[in-house]
Design a protein around this motif. Structure first.
Motif, PDB file in Angstrom:
ATOM      1  N   VAL A  85       0.865  -1.181   0.000  1.00 41.73           N
ATOM      2  CA  VAL A  85       0.000   0.000   0.000  1.00 41.73           C
ATOM      3  C   VAL A  85       0.899   1.228   0.000  1.00 41.73           C
ATOM      4  CG1 VAL A  85      -1.810   1.270   1.187  1.00 41.73           C
ATOM      5  CG2 VAL A  85      -1.787  -1.237   1.268  1.00 41.73           C
ATOM      6  N   ILE A  86       0.723   2.072  -1.019  1.00 44.98           N
ATOM      7  CA  ILE A  86       1.568   3.247  -1.200  1.00 44.98           C
ATOM      8  C   ILE A  86       0.724   4.509  -1.011  1.00 44.98           C
ATOM      9  CG2 ILE A  86       3.097   4.468  -2.810  1.00 44.98           C
ATOM     10  CD1 ILE A  86       3.470   1.698  -4.217  1.00 44.98           C
ATOM     11  N   PHE A  87       1.237   5.417  -0.205  1.00 44.16           N
ATOM     12  CA  PHE A  87       0.523   6.658   0.094  1.00 44.16           C
ATOM     13  C   PHE A  87       1.127   7.813  -0.694  1.00 44.16           C
ATOM     14  CE2 PHE A  87      -0.073   3.929   3.791  1.00 44.16           C
ATOM     15  CZ  PHE A  87      -1.443   3.988   3.967  1.00 44.16           C
ATOM     16  N   ASN A  88       0.284   8.757  -1.052  1.00 50.34           N
ATOM     17  CA  ASN A  88       0.726   9.918  -1.806  1.00 50.34           C
ATOM     18  C   ASN A  88       1.313  10.995  -0.892  1.00 50.34           C
ATOM     19  OD1 ASN A  88       0.713  11.468  -4.430  1.00 50.34           O
ATOM     20  ND2 ASN A  88      -0.519  12.857  -3.172  1.00 50.34           N
ATOM     21  N   SER A  89       0.921  11.003   0.354  1.00 49.34           N
ATOM     22  CA  SER A  89       1.372  12.049   1.270  1.00 49.34           C
ATOM     23  C   SER A  89       1.609  11.464   2.652  1.00 49.34           C
ATOM     24  CB  SER A  89       0.326  13.167   1.367  1.00 49.34           C
ATOM     25  OG  SER A  89      -0.840  12.692   2.026  1.00 49.34           O
ATOM     26  N   ILE A  90       2.386  12.177   3.417  1.00 49.85           N
ATOM     27  CA  ILE A  90       2.605  11.770   4.811  1.00 49.85           C
ATOM     28  C   ILE A  90       1.310  11.895   5.601  1.00 49.85           C
ATOM     29  CG2 ILE A  90       3.792  12.429   6.948  1.00 49.85           C
ATOM     30  CD1 ILE A  90       6.234  13.119   5.203  1.00 49.85           C
ATOM     31  N   ALA A  91       0.489  12.871   5.277  1.00 49.37           N
ATOM     32  CA  ALA A  91      -0.793  13.016   5.968  1.00 49.37           C
ATOM     33  C   ALA A  91      -1.653  11.765   5.774  1.00 49.37           C
ATOM     34  CB  ALA A  91      -1.530  14.246   5.454  1.00 49.37           C
ATOM     35  N   GLN A  92      -1.689  11.206   4.555  1.00 52.48           N
ATOM     36  CA  GLN A  92      -2.465   9.991   4.329  1.00 52.48           C
ATOM     37  C   GLN A  92      -1.822   8.783   5.019  1.00 52.48           C
ATOM     38  OE1 GLN A  92      -4.888   8.992   1.048  1.00 52.48           O
ATOM     39  NE2 GLN A  92      -5.994  10.562   2.221  1.00 52.48           N
ATOM     40  N   LEU A  93      -0.510   8.731   5.045  1.00 53.60           N
ATOM     41  CA  LEU A  93       0.179   7.668   5.782  1.00 53.60           C
ATOM     42  C   LEU A  93      -0.204   7.699   7.256  1.00 53.60           C
ATOM     43  CD1 LEU A  93       2.417   5.488   6.170  1.00 53.60           C
ATOM     44  CD2 LEU A  93       4.054   7.399   6.340  1.00 53.60           C
ATOM     45  N   GLU A  94      -0.212   8.877   7.837  1.00 56.13           N
ATOM     46  CA  GLU A  94      -0.554   8.999   9.254  1.00 56.13           C
ATOM     47  C   GLU A  94      -2.027   8.676   9.498  1.00 56.13           C
ATOM     48  OE1 GLU A  94       0.714  12.999   9.935  1.00 56.13           O
ATOM     49  OE2 GLU A  94       2.755  12.388  10.518  1.00 56.13           O
ATOM     50  N   PRO A 104       3.235  -4.186   3.820  1.00 52.29           N
ATOM     51  CA  PRO A 104       4.332  -3.244   3.562  1.00 52.29           C
ATOM     52  C   PRO A 104       3.779  -1.924   3.041  1.00 52.29           C
ATOM     53  CG  PRO A 104       4.824  -5.408   2.641  1.00 52.29           C
ATOM     54  CD  PRO A 104       3.396  -5.445   3.064  1.00 52.29           C
ATOM     55  N   LEU A 105       4.262  -0.824   3.597  1.00 49.60           N
ATOM     56  CA  LEU A 105       3.779   0.497   3.226  1.00 49.60           C
ATOM     57  C   LEU A 105       4.852   1.257   2.452  1.00 49.60           C
ATOM     58  CD1 LEU A 105       2.029   1.604   6.546  1.00 49.60           C
ATOM     59  CD2 LEU A 105       1.097   0.259   4.643  1.00 49.60           C
ATOM     60  N   GLY A 106       4.386   2.097   1.535  1.00 51.46           N
ATOM     61  CA  GLY A 106       5.296   2.941   0.776  1.00 51.46           C
ATOM     62  C   GLY A 106       4.788   4.355   0.713  1.00 51.46           C
ATOM     63  N   LEU A 107       5.647   5.253   0.241  1.00 49.45           N
ATOM     64  CA  LEU A 107       5.315   6.668   0.127  1.00 49.45           C
ATOM     65  C   LEU A 107       5.770   7.151  -1.244  1.00 49.45           C
ATOM     66  CD1 LEU A 107       4.341   9.285   1.665  1.00 49.45           C
ATOM     67  CD2 LEU A 107       6.764   9.639   2.232  1.00 49.45           C
ATOM     68  N   ARG A 108       4.928   7.926  -1.892  1.00 49.60           N
ATOM     69  CA  ARG A 108       5.345   8.529  -3.161  1.00 49.60           C
ATOM     70  C   ARG A 108       6.252   9.721  -2.881  1.00 49.60           C
ATOM     71  NH1 ARG A 108       1.951   9.869  -8.680  1.00 49.60           N
ATOM     72  NH2 ARG A 108       3.719  10.770  -9.813  1.00 49.60           N
ATOM     73  N   VAL A 109       7.379   9.734  -3.572  1.00 50.74           N
ATOM     74  CA  VAL A 109       8.339  10.829  -3.456  1.00 50.74           C
ATOM     75  C   VAL A 109       8.354  11.596  -4.771  1.00 50.74           C
ATOM     76  CG1 VAL A 109      10.787  11.409  -3.234  1.00 50.74           C
ATOM     77  CG2 VAL A 109       9.769   9.673  -1.739  1.00 50.74           C
ATOM     78  N   ASN A 110       8.252  12.897  -4.677  1.00 46.81           N
ATOM     79  CA  ASN A 110       8.327  13.780  -5.843  1.00 46.81           C
ATOM     80  C   ASN A 110       9.659  14.517  -5.785  1.00 46.81           C
ATOM     81  OD1 ASN A 110       8.106  15.798  -7.790  1.00 46.81           O
ATOM     82  ND2 ASN A 110       5.922  16.099  -7.427  1.00 46.81           N
ATOM     83  N   ALA A 140      11.803  11.412   8.387  1.00 46.91           N
ATOM     84  CA  ALA A 140      11.146  11.318   9.685  1.00 46.91           C
ATOM     85  C   ALA A 140      10.128  10.189   9.756  1.00 46.91           C
ATOM     86  CB  ALA A 140      10.468  12.645  10.022  1.00 46.91           C
ATOM     87  N   VAL A 141       9.697   9.633   8.608  1.00 46.54           N
ATOM     88  CA  VAL A 141       8.700   8.551   8.629  1.00 46.54           C
ATOM     89  C   VAL A 141       9.274   7.240   8.089  1.00 46.54           C
ATOM     90  CG1 VAL A 141       6.754  10.143   8.449  1.00 46.54           C
ATOM     91  CG2 VAL A 141       7.754   9.183   6.349  1.00 46.54           C
ATOM     92  N   LEU A 142      10.590   7.152   7.978  1.00 48.46           N
ATOM     93  CA  LEU A 142      11.194   5.935   7.437  1.00 48.46           C
ATOM     94  C   LEU A 142      10.941   4.709   8.310  1.00 48.46           C
ATOM     95  CD1 LEU A 142      14.631   7.209   6.042  1.00 48.46           C
ATOM     96  CD2 LEU A 142      12.627   6.422   4.761  1.00 48.46           C
ATOM     97  N   ASP A 143      10.618   4.929   9.581  1.00 50.52           N
ATOM     98  CA  ASP A 143      10.319   3.790  10.451  1.00 50.52           C
ATOM     99  C   ASP A 143       8.943   3.200  10.157  1.00 50.52           C
ATOM    100  OD1 ASP A 143       9.102   6.149  11.376  1.00 50.52           O
ATOM    101  OD2 ASP A 143       8.982   5.381  13.431  1.00 50.52           O
ATOM    102  N   ARG A 144       8.142   3.888   9.318  1.00 51.64           N
ATOM    103  CA  ARG A 144       6.786   3.410   9.010  1.00 51.64           C
ATOM    104  C   ARG A 144       6.640   2.884   7.587  1.00 51.64           C
ATOM    105  NH1 ARG A 144       3.274   8.434  11.062  1.00 51.64           N
ATOM    106  NH2 ARG A 144       5.278   9.465  11.353  1.00 51.64           N
ATOM    107  N   ILE A 145       7.652   3.053   6.754  1.00 53.73           N
ATOM    108  CA  ILE A 145       7.559   2.596   5.368  1.00 53.73           C
ATOM    109  C   ILE A 145       8.723   1.676   5.043  1.00 53.73           C
ATOM    110  CG2 ILE A 145       6.340   4.682   4.632  1.00 53.73           C
ATOM    111  CD1 ILE A 145       8.974   5.692   3.403  1.00 53.73           C
ATOM    112  N   THR A 146       8.517   0.851   4.031  1.00 55.18           N
ATOM    113  CA  THR A 146       9.590  -0.041   3.578  1.00 55.18           C
ATOM    114  C   THR A 146      10.098   0.340   2.192  1.00 55.18           C
ATOM    115  OG1 THR A 146       7.998  -1.623   2.646  1.00 55.18           O
ATOM    116  CG2 THR A 146       8.699  -1.966   4.937  1.00 55.18           C
TER     117      THR A 146
END
Length: 354
Positions: A85-94, A104-110, A140-146
């Motif tokens: 599951v990949i999130f577009n923003s840190i707000a959505q991750l939180e 496993p969680l991911g984050l989109r990086v621009n 700061a959120v690397l502990d929550r994403i892989t």
């Protein structure tokens, strides 16, 4: 068969690079040919609940779920069908991360850099809403994403430009990349283009994976289905107005919308001969134009006109504008036989409305 030829190139890239390839359903989701595509790929990537569910149920294999913004009433179903599951923003991750049931969680990086011929499709455009840019916030959120997804290319058909772009990403985010398990470099890399240096791409991807200790994903869409389909039309009328105009029984607005969105002309077969026509759709939109066609003989009502390269971003965007008849979907099998897999009716038109 163009689709099989493109898939063979994808298999060569997988084998040499070690990268995993996921079909981008936002570009091509015609599940009747998933049985042909699945052996060459590792799964699918999606942009909505409907797409991730389609990937799970019709393609199988690995499913990546991404959305520009998940909705509260859909997120649980997204998780049910996703492997990542990949999130577009840190707000959505939180907001949703704790509901992902250990996936496993991911984050989109621009990264703020991109390769795109069109502002409309440029993820690094001014005020882009697509992904997080600040390395400190991401760290700061690397502990929550892989892992992270970086989708920065659009129709990038030269290895050199991809290589330069990836180098700039490494300069800005290398410290983050080395702390991840996987990195998706997105789609838009036109590695099936004639003359593309596939070996150089494969070696660059393998070197990237080894340098940062990550599994690399690519999310190809259009490059897998380039030249793999045509829109077959018939001439309904010929009119004269500052030139010859052929009106066909299809619509750029309804069936190949990207032509109008990006102000492009379609490739029209056979593209040779001295008889030139502007080939137009049969909707009421004045600019419903496929493009200029060249033919070996004058066109007549009933003649067949083939609109080329009609797979990517066509069937996923087709619509019922003007109630124009929807083309059937057919597959030409290796032996030459044509199998109609879907025909559309008045009831389908009615069901699309309320």
């Amino acid at each position: 068969m163009a689709l099989r030829a493109n898939l063979a190139i994808a298999e060569r890239l997988r084998a040499r690079s070690g990268a995993r390839l996921l079909l981008a359903l936002k570009c091509f989701a015609t599940w009747s040919v998933f049985d042909i595509m699945a052996p060459a790929l590792d799964g699918t990537t999606s942009s909505s609940l409907n797409e991730v569910r389609l990937g799970r149920e019709k393609f199988g294999k690995e499913t990546h779920a991404y959305s520009v913004a998940y909705a509260d009433d859909e997120f649980a179903a997204v998780v049910d069908h996703a492997d990542k599951v990949i999130f577009n923003s840190i707000a959505q991750l939180e907001r949703f991360g704790a509901q992902a049931q250990g996936k496993p969680l991911g984050l989109r990086v621009n990264p703020g850099v991109s390769h795109s011929h069109f502002l409309l499709a440029d993820p690094a455009r001014p005020m882009s809403r697509l992904g997080e840019r600040d390395p400190a916030r991401i760290a700061a959120v690397l502990d929550r994403i892989t892992g992270v997804m970086l989708h920065c290319n659009c129709e990038n058909d030269a290895f050199e430009s991809f290589d330069a772009l990836l180098g700039r990403i490494e300069e800005g985010y290398g410290a983050i990349l080395s702390q991840l398990d996987w990195v998706s470099l997105g789609g838009g890399i036109h590695f099936t283009a004639p003359g593309y240096d596939l070996d150089a791409l494969a070696d660059r991807l393998r070197g990237f994976a080894e340098r940062y200790g990550v599994t690399v994903y690519l999310e190809p869409g259009d490059t897998l289905v380039t030249n793999a389909a045509t829109l077959e039309t018939s001439v309904l009328d010929i009119v004269e107005n500052e030139g010859r105009i052929a009106i066909v029984d299809a619509s750029a607005e309804a069936h190949m919308l990207d032509l109008l969105m990006y102000q492009q002309e379609a490739a029209i077969a056979p593209a040779r001969g001295d008889h030139i026509y502007q080939v137009c759709g049969n909707s009421c939109l004045a600019g419903d134009i496929f493009g200029e066609g060249r033919f070996e003989a004058p066109l007549r009502v009933g003649d067949r006109v083939s609109i080329l390269n009609a797979a990517g971003y066509t069937m996923v965007k087709k619509n019922w504008f003007n109630g124009v008849r929807m083309p059937a979907i057919a597959i030409r099998r290796p032996g030459g036989e044509v199998e109609r897999v879907r025909a559309f009716t008045f009831e389908d038109y009615v069901a699309s409305l309320s």
